[in-house]
Design a protein around this motif. Structure first.
Motif, PDB file in Angstrom:
ATOM      1  N   VAL A   1       0.869  -1.172   0.000  1.00 37.50           N
ATOM      2  CA  VAL A   1       0.000   0.000   0.000  1.00 37.50           C
ATOM      3  C   VAL A   1       0.907   1.223   0.000  1.00 37.50           C
ATOM      4  CG1 VAL A   1      -1.672   1.360   1.313  1.00 37.50           C
ATOM      5  CG2 VAL A   1      -1.933  -1.117   1.167  1.00 37.50           C
ATOM      6  N   LEU A   2       0.681   2.139  -0.930  1.00 37.45           N
ATOM      7  CA  LEU A   2       1.460   3.369  -0.945  1.00 37.45           C
ATOM      8  C   LEU A   2       0.914   4.288   0.135  1.00 37.45           C
ATOM      9  CD1 LEU A   2       1.874   4.068  -4.768  1.00 37.45           C
ATOM     10  CD2 LEU A   2       3.418   2.865  -3.214  1.00 37.45           C
ATOM     11  N   MET A   3       1.747   4.588   1.107  1.00 41.22           N
ATOM     12  CA  MET A   3       1.331   5.440   2.204  1.00 41.22           C
ATOM     13  C   MET A   3       1.603   6.901   1.842  1.00 41.22           C
ATOM     14  SD  MET A   3       2.506   2.925   5.303  1.00 41.22           S
ATOM     15  CE  MET A   3       1.559   3.795   6.561  1.00 41.22           C
ATOM     16  N   GLY A   4       1.392   7.804   2.785  1.00 39.77           N
ATOM     17  CA  GLY A   4       1.467   9.223   2.464  1.00 39.77           C
ATOM     18  C   GLY A   4       2.825   9.687   2.005  1.00 39.77           C
ATOM     19  N   SER A   5       3.892   9.098   2.551  1.00 35.54           N
ATOM     20  CA  SER A   5       5.247   9.542   2.225  1.00 35.54           C
ATOM     21  C   SER A   5       6.111   8.335   1.889  1.00 35.54           C
ATOM     22  CB  SER A   5       5.856  10.291   3.412  1.00 35.54           C
ATOM     23  OG  SER A   5       6.102   9.389   4.490  1.00 35.54           O
ATOM     24  N   PRO A   6       7.232   8.543   1.201  1.00 33.11           N
ATOM     25  CA  PRO A   6       8.136   7.420   0.916  1.00 33.11           C
ATOM     26  C   PRO A   6       8.746   6.825   2.181  1.00 33.11           C
ATOM     27  CG  PRO A   6       9.095   9.511   0.187  1.00 33.11           C
ATOM     28  CD  PRO A   6       7.679   9.792   0.542  1.00 33.11           C
ATOM     29  N   SER A   7       8.967   7.647   3.212  1.00 31.44           N
ATOM     30  CA  SER A   7       9.539   7.112   4.447  1.00 31.44           C
ATOM     31  C   SER A   7       8.568   6.155   5.126  1.00 31.44           C
ATOM     32  CB  SER A   7       9.926   8.251   5.393  1.00 31.44           C
ATOM     33  OG  SER A   7       8.802   9.043   5.720  1.00 31.44           O
ATOM     34  N   GLN A   8       7.282   6.526   5.196  1.00 27.68           N
ATOM     35  CA  GLN A   8       6.286   5.635   5.786  1.00 27.68           C
ATOM     36  C   GLN A   8       6.150   4.361   4.965  1.00 27.68           C
ATOM     37  OE1 GLN A   8       3.023   8.393   5.591  1.00 27.68           O
ATOM     38  NE2 GLN A   8       3.216   9.000   7.733  1.00 27.68           N
ATOM     39  N   THR A   9       6.138   4.514   3.653  1.00 29.90           N
ATOM     40  CA  THR A   9       6.022   3.352   2.772  1.00 29.90           C
ATOM     41  C   THR A   9       7.233   2.441   2.928  1.00 29.90           C
ATOM     42  OG1 THR A   9       4.778   4.702   1.194  1.00 29.90           O
ATOM     43  CG2 THR A   9       5.673   2.620   0.386  1.00 29.90           C
ATOM     44  N   GLY A  10       8.429   3.033   2.982  1.00 32.36           N
ATOM     45  CA  GLY A  10       9.645   2.240   3.109  1.00 32.36           C
ATOM     46  C   GLY A  10       9.675   1.435   4.391  1.00 32.36           C
ATOM     47  N   ARG A  11       9.288   2.055   5.486  1.00 27.42           N
ATOM     48  CA  ARG A  11       9.318   1.327   6.755  1.00 27.42           C
ATOM     49  C   ARG A  11       8.282   0.214   6.778  1.00 27.42           C
ATOM     50  NH1 ARG A  11       8.845   4.275  12.581  1.00 27.42           N
ATOM     51  NH2 ARG A  11       6.644   4.474  12.000  1.00 27.42           N
ATOM     52  N   ASP A  12       7.097   0.477   6.214  1.00 24.79           N
ATOM     53  CA  ASP A  12       6.061  -0.553   6.189  1.00 24.79           C
ATOM     54  C   ASP A  12       6.490  -1.737   5.324  1.00 24.79           C
ATOM     55  OD1 ASP A  12       3.196  -1.350   6.784  1.00 24.79           O
ATOM     56  OD2 ASP A  12       3.156  -1.357   4.589  1.00 24.79           O
ATOM     57  N   LEU A  13       7.080  -1.462   4.157  1.00 23.07           N
ATOM     58  CA  LEU A  13       7.536  -2.552   3.297  1.00 23.07           C
ATOM     59  C   LEU A  13       8.659  -3.337   3.963  1.00 23.07           C
ATOM     60  CD1 LEU A  13       7.537  -0.857  -0.229  1.00 23.07           C
ATOM     61  CD2 LEU A  13       5.817  -2.388   0.749  1.00 23.07           C
ATOM     62  N   TRP A  14       9.571  -2.621   4.640  1.00 27.92           N
ATOM     63  CA  TRP A  14      10.645  -3.348   5.326  1.00 27.92           C
ATOM     64  C   TRP A  14      10.066  -4.275   6.388  1.00 27.92           C
ATOM     65  CZ3 TRP A  14      11.800  -3.275  10.569  1.00 27.92           C
ATOM     66  CH2 TRP A  14      12.862  -4.115  10.920  1.00 27.92           C
ATOM     67  N   ALA A  15       9.104  -3.780   7.174  1.00 26.01           N
ATOM     68  CA  ALA A  15       8.531  -4.596   8.247  1.00 26.01           C
ATOM     69  C   ALA A  15       7.953  -5.890   7.701  1.00 26.01           C
ATOM     70  CB  ALA A  15       7.462  -3.799   8.982  1.00 26.01           C
ATOM     71  N   ARG A  16       7.513  -5.883   6.446  1.00 24.40           N
ATOM     72  CA  ARG A  16       6.911  -7.071   5.848  1.00 24.40           C
ATOM     73  C   ARG A  16       7.952  -8.031   5.280  1.00 24.40           C
ATOM     74  NH1 ARG A  16       1.504  -5.937   6.067  1.00 24.40           N
ATOM     75  NH2 ARG A  16       1.149  -3.755   6.632  1.00 24.40           N
ATOM     76  N   THR A  17       9.237  -7.711   5.493  1.00 23.60           N
ATOM     77  CA  THR A  17      10.311  -8.653   5.159  1.00 23.60           C
ATOM     78  C   THR A  17      10.926  -9.273   6.407  1.00 23.60           C
ATOM     79  OG1 THR A  17      12.078  -6.978   5.182  1.00 23.60           O
ATOM     80  CG2 THR A  17      10.881  -7.296   3.106  1.00 23.60           C
ATOM     81  N   ILE A  18      10.466  -8.886   7.593  1.00 27.51           N
ATOM     82  CA  ILE A  18      10.994  -9.468   8.831  1.00 27.51           C
ATOM     83  C   ILE A  18      10.652 -10.955   8.845  1.00 27.51           C
ATOM     84  CG2 ILE A  18      10.844  -9.454  11.355  1.00 27.51           C
ATOM     85  CD1 ILE A  18      10.133  -6.494  11.190  1.00 27.51           C
TER      86      ILE A  18
END
Length: 754
Positions: A365-382
Motif C-alpha cells: 500500500v502506498l502510504m502518504g510519504s516514501p519514508s512511511q512506505t519504506g518502513r512498512d515494506l521493510w517490516a513485511r520482510t521481517i
C-alpha cells in the motif's frame, strides 16, 4: 494598472500596509527580547536547582515547561543511571496518542584516556570473519568490506586521472586545533557504561499481521487547476489557492472517500512567501488560513500519531477533517521532482510504482510519504517463519545507545572546499553523482545487542580478533592522527566548532600532523586505515560491535529490482508519457529506500503546531516545553522536542552503518565495472582524483576541477557524470555560488550530449 489614479491609490494602500507592519515588527522584537531574557533566567534557575543532590530531571522539566532532554543538557549530572536490564514485568507501551519524552542519560564530555592502536589492515590477509557470528552470510564481493590485497604495507600514491593535471595546489595551512570544538558524548567508564548495553524490554521490530488501509488520492496542479483522479481530469477554479478554496473546489468534484490531495506544481503554501522572512512562516500562515464550514484541523485518528500539520518549507503536510471525513494536502516533491510533468503523468507514475512493488509485496500500500512506505515494506520482510532467526523480532537498542548514535553518527557529507585549500580559479567544474548510492550499502548490518569494546579490551585482543572487530558492523570512539605529509581531503568526520557549525555540525580535518578525537563507523575507520594513499593513525578509545546480519538485504534487493525494472521501461517504452512516468516512479523507489533508512535513525520527535492570536494581537500560552518559531498577523507557530519515543522500528545502528559506508565510498569504493588490469572491481572516489582537485561534497556527489574517468554501468553506487564546465571557473566560496555552478554545469553537459 489601468490609470495614474489607480497607481496612486495603490501606493496609498501600500503605505497603509507598511504602517500596519511596523508596530507588529516592534511588538515581535520586544516579545523576542523578553522571551530571550526569560529563557536565560529559566536556564540559570534549572542549573541552580539541578545542583541539589536530590534534584530530579523530570520534576525540573515539568516545573520549567521544557523536556527532560533540555534539563539534562543544562545539568549533565542529572542523567539517570539505567539498570542493566529492566524488570521482566515491565509492560509494553501501548499508548496510541501520547509520546512522552523519556529521561536521557548525561552526555559526558570526551576524556583523553590511553588508546589502543588499530592494526595495519593494508597487509595481505584473507578477509576475517566477524566476531561471534553464528550465521555468516556469504560476503558480497561488490562491497568494500574485505582487506585490500596490497603487496606491501608501505603507502602508495593515488593514481591521478590520465592526462589530467590540476591547477597548482596552494600551500597547506598549518595544523590548528579549535578550542571551541564541540565535545561529543562518550560511554561512561566501567559499570556505569556497561549498563547501557542492553535491549529495551518488550520492544522489538516484528512483522505486522495486518494490511495497511488503502487511501484514495488525487493529483492537483495548483498553478493551472488541473486535477487528475481515477475518473479522469478536470480543471478547477482555485481562486488564490488558499486551503479553503482548494478543499471546496476538489470536493465539489471528487467523492469524500478521497483522503490525499497531492500537489504536483504551484506550491500554494508559498504564494505569499515574499511577505515573510522565513519560508516556514509563509507555510504556517497558509496551513492555518480560514477553513470552509464544518472543516477543522485534524486532531487525531485512531492510532495515528501524525495528526495535525507538518510545517515544512518545501514539502508541508496539512491535515483536516469534516466529521468522519479526513484529508491531507501533501507535496509530490516528497517522492520525486515532477520536472514539469502534468498531473495525469504523475498519477501514472504512482500506478507504475505500485505495480513494480506489487511484484514483490502482495500487500503493498502506498502510504502518504516514501519514508512511511519504506518502513512498512521493510517490516513485511521481517522473518516470520517459526524457528527462523529473528522471527521473534529485531531487538531495539537501549535508549542510551540510541541517544549516543543520534549524537555521534552524522548523515551525508556536505562540504564546500574554499581557497586557500584550492586555487581561486580552477580549470573546470565537474559533478559526479553516485547512482542509488544507499542501496549499495544495505547488504549487511549489525543485529542484536552490541558488545562493548573498550581500549583495554581492544589492546588485549590478538591481531586477528582486532581485525574481526574492525570488519564487523561497529561504531568507534577514536583518537585520530593525520600523517604529517597528508595533502588530500579529510577522511573522518569530527564535530565542527560550535560557533561555526550552523546547519553543518560535522567537518573533516585534513591538516597533516593534526590529532583529534571523534566517533566514526567501522566502514570509515577501515577506509582511514587502508586508503589508497597513506594510512592514518587510529587509536581505539571505545566502541560498539554488533553481530553481523542482513536485516535490510531482502528489502533492499526487492527495491533495487523494482528500480531496475522501472528504469528499463523508461529506456525502451514507445510512449513518451509512459517513459516519463516510469522514470519518475524509479525515483520514487529511490526515495522509499533513502527515506526508509532515515526512519530507522529515529531522531528525537519534533512536533509543531500553531495557535491563533488573542484579542489585540496578544500572544497566547504555548504548550509546556515548546518554543516560539514564528509570528504572523493571526497565528503563532511553535515546536517542541518530544524526545525519543518507544518506537519498535528504532534502529539507528542500521542507519548509521549505511551512512558511514556511503561516506567512505565517497572517498574510495568499488564500481560495477571490472578493472582490466586486475580483474577486480574498478575503484572510484575522491581519493582517486589528484590532490587539490576536490571542490565540494554533497551526500552522494563529488565536485572536482578535473573530469573523472570512471566507468559507469548503471548499477547502484556507480558514479554518473551529471555536470561539466570544461573551462576555467572561479572557485565557489558560498552556497549560492555553488548552486549556480551546479545548475550551469548540468545545463552545459546536457547541451554537450544533445
Amino acid at each position: 494598472m489601468t490609470s495614474a489614479k489607480a497607481y496612486q491609490d495603490g501606493l496609498a494602500e501600500l503605505r497603509g500596509v507598511r504602517d500596519e507592519i511596523k508596530p507588529r515588527e516592534k511588538q515581535l522584537a520586544k516579545l523576542q527580547a523578553e522571551l530571550g531574557k526569560l529563557r536565560a533566567d529559566r536556564d540559570e534557575k534549572i542549573r541552580t536547582l539541578g545542583a541539589y543532590e536530590k534534584a530530579k530531571p523530570d520534576r525540573l522539566a515539568t516545573s520549567a515547561g521544557v523536556s527532560v532532554i533540555d534539563v539534562v543538557a543544562l545539568v549533565p549530572s542529572l542523567g539517570p543511571q539505567t539498570p542493566a536490564s529492566a524488570p521482566a514485568s515491565t509492560p509494553p507501551d501501548t499508548s496510541a496518542t501520547e509520546d512522552r519524552p523519556q529521561p536521557q542519560n548525561a552526555a559526558q564530555a570526551i576524556k583523553e584516556p590511553a588508546g589502543a592502536l588499530a592494526p595495519d589492515l593494508r597487509a595481505p590477509a584473507q578477509p576475517p570473519q566477524p566476531v561471534d557470528v553464528t550465521e555468516t552470510p556469504a560476503p558480497d564481493t561488490t562491497e568494500d568490506q574485505a582487506p585490500a590485497q596490497t603487496p606491501s604495507a608501505q603507502p602508495t600514491a593515488a593514481a591521478p586521472s590520465p592526462a589530467v593535471t590540476p591547477a597548482t595546489t596552494p600551500a597547506r595551512p598549518a595544523p590548528a586545533v579549535d578550542e571551541q570544538e564541540r565535545k561529543l558524548p562518550s560511554i561512561p567508564e566501567g559499570n556505569d557504561g556497561d549498563r547501557w548495553i542492553y535491549a529495551e524490554p518488550n520492544l522489538a521490530s516484528k512483522r505486522p499481521n495486518f494490511k495497511q488501509a488503502d487511501r484514495q488520492m488525487v493529483f492537483l496542479d495548483a498553478a493551472t487547476g488541473v486535477l487528475a483522479s481515477r475518473t479522469g481530469t478536470v480543471t478547477l477554479d482555485l481562486g488564490t489557492g488558499s486551503v479553503a478554496e482548494i478543499l471546496t473546489a476538489v470536493y465539489a468534484t471528487v467523492p469524500t472517500t478521497v483522503e490525499r490531495i497531492y500537489i504536483t506544481a504551484g506550491e500554494p503554501w508559498l504564494r505569499n512567501a515574499e511577505r515573510h522572512q522565513f519560508l516556514k512562516d509563509a507555510v504556517a500562515q497558509w496551513l492555518n488560513g480560514p477553513l470552509p464550514q464544518d472543516w477543522t484541523v485534524e486532531a487525531s485518528r485512531g492510532k495515528d500519531r501524525q495528526a495535525g500539520h507538518l510545517v515544512h518549507p518545501r514539502n508541508p503536510v496539512g491535515r483536516w477533517q469534516r466529521g468522519d471525513q479526513h484529508t491531507e494536502i501533501r507535496s509530490v516533491g516528497e517522492w520525486f521532482d515532477a520536472e514539469g510533468a502534468d498531473p495525469v503523468t504523475v498519477r501514472t507514475a504512482f500506478i507504475e510504482l505500485w505495480r513494480a512493488l506489487r511484484r514483490h509485496w502482495d500487500d503493498v500500500v502506498l502510504m502518504g510519504s516514501p519514508s512511511q512506505t519504506g518502513r512498512d515494506l521493510w517490516a513485511r520482510t521481517i522473518p516470520a517463519k517459526e524457528g527462523a532467526k529473528w522471527a521473534g523480532g529485531y531487538p531495539v537498542m537501549s535508549q542510551e545507545i540510541r541517544g549516543l548514535l543520534h549524537a555521534t553518527a552524522g548523515q551525508g557529507r556536505t562540504e564546500l572546499i574554499k581557497p586557500p585549500r584550492v586555487p581561486e580559479r580552477v580549470p573546470g567544474w565537474y559533478e559526479s553523482d553516485r547512482t542509488f548510492a544507499y542501496a549499495k550499502h544495505t547488504w549487511t548490518s549489525g543485529v542484536g545487542v552490541p558488545q562493548r569494546v573498550t581500549a583495554a579490551a581492544f589492546a588485549a585482543m590478538t591481531a586477528k580478533e582486532q581485525a574481526n572487530a574492525l570488519f564487523s558492523p561497529s561504531h568507534w570512539q577514536v583518537r585520530v592522527t593525520i600523517p604529517q605529509d597528508w595533502n588530500h581531503v579529510g577522511l573522518l568526520p569530527a564535530p565542527a566548532p560550535a560557533s561555526t557549525s550552523g546547519d553543518r555540525p560535522w567537518h573533516y580535518p585534513f591538516e597533516g600532523g593534526r590529532t583529534f578525537t571523534t566517533w566514526a563507523g567501522g566502514a570509515e575507520i577501515n577506509l582511514a586505515l587502508r586508503n589508497p594513499i597513506q594510512p592514518w593513525r587510529i587509536e581505539i578509545l571505545d566502541g560498539l560491535v554488533w553481530e553481523k546480519g542482513d536485516p535490510l538485504k531482502d528489502w533492499s534487493n526487492k527495491l533495487k529490482d523494482a528500480w531496475r525494472a522501472l528504469r528499463a521501461v523508461a529506456d525502451v517504452h514507445g510512449d513518451e508519457q509512459q517513459r516519463q512516468a516510469a522514470r519518475l516512479a524509479s525515483r520514487a523507489v529511490r526515495s522509499i529506500l533513502l527515506y526508509g533508512i532515515g526512519t530507522f535513525a529515529q531522531r528525537p520527535r519534533i512536533t509543531t503546531g500553531s495557535i491563533e492570536l488573542g484579542a489585540n494581537g496578544e500572544v497566547p500560552e504555548i504548550p509546556d516545553g515548546a518554543k516560539l518559531t514564528g509570528l504572523s498577523d493571526t497565528h503563532v507557530t511553535w515546536e517542541r522536542n518530544a524526545g525519543f519515543a518507544r518506537d519498535q522500528y528504532a534502529h539507528p545502528e542500521w542507519a548509521a552503518g549505511v551512512w558511514s559506508a556511503a561516506r567512505a565510498a565517497l572517498l574510495s569504493g568499488p564500481t560495477g565495472a571490472k578493472d582490466p588490469d586486475t580483474g577486480k572491481p574498478a575503484r572510484a572516489g575522491a581519493l582517486h582524483l589528484p590532490a587539490g582537485s576536490i571542490l565540494a561534497f554533497r551526500t552522494d556527489a563529488i565536485y572536482s576541477s578535473v573530469r573523472p574517468d570512471w566507468p559507469y554501468s548503471g548499477e547502484p553506487g556507480d558514479y554518473l557524470l551529471k555536470g561539466a564546465l570544461a573551462w576555467e571557473q572561479h572557485t565557489p566560496t558560498t552556497d549560492e555560488e555553488f548552486y549556480d555552478l551546479q545548475s550551469l554545469g548540468r545545463q552545459a553537459l546536457e547541451a554537450e550530449r544533445s
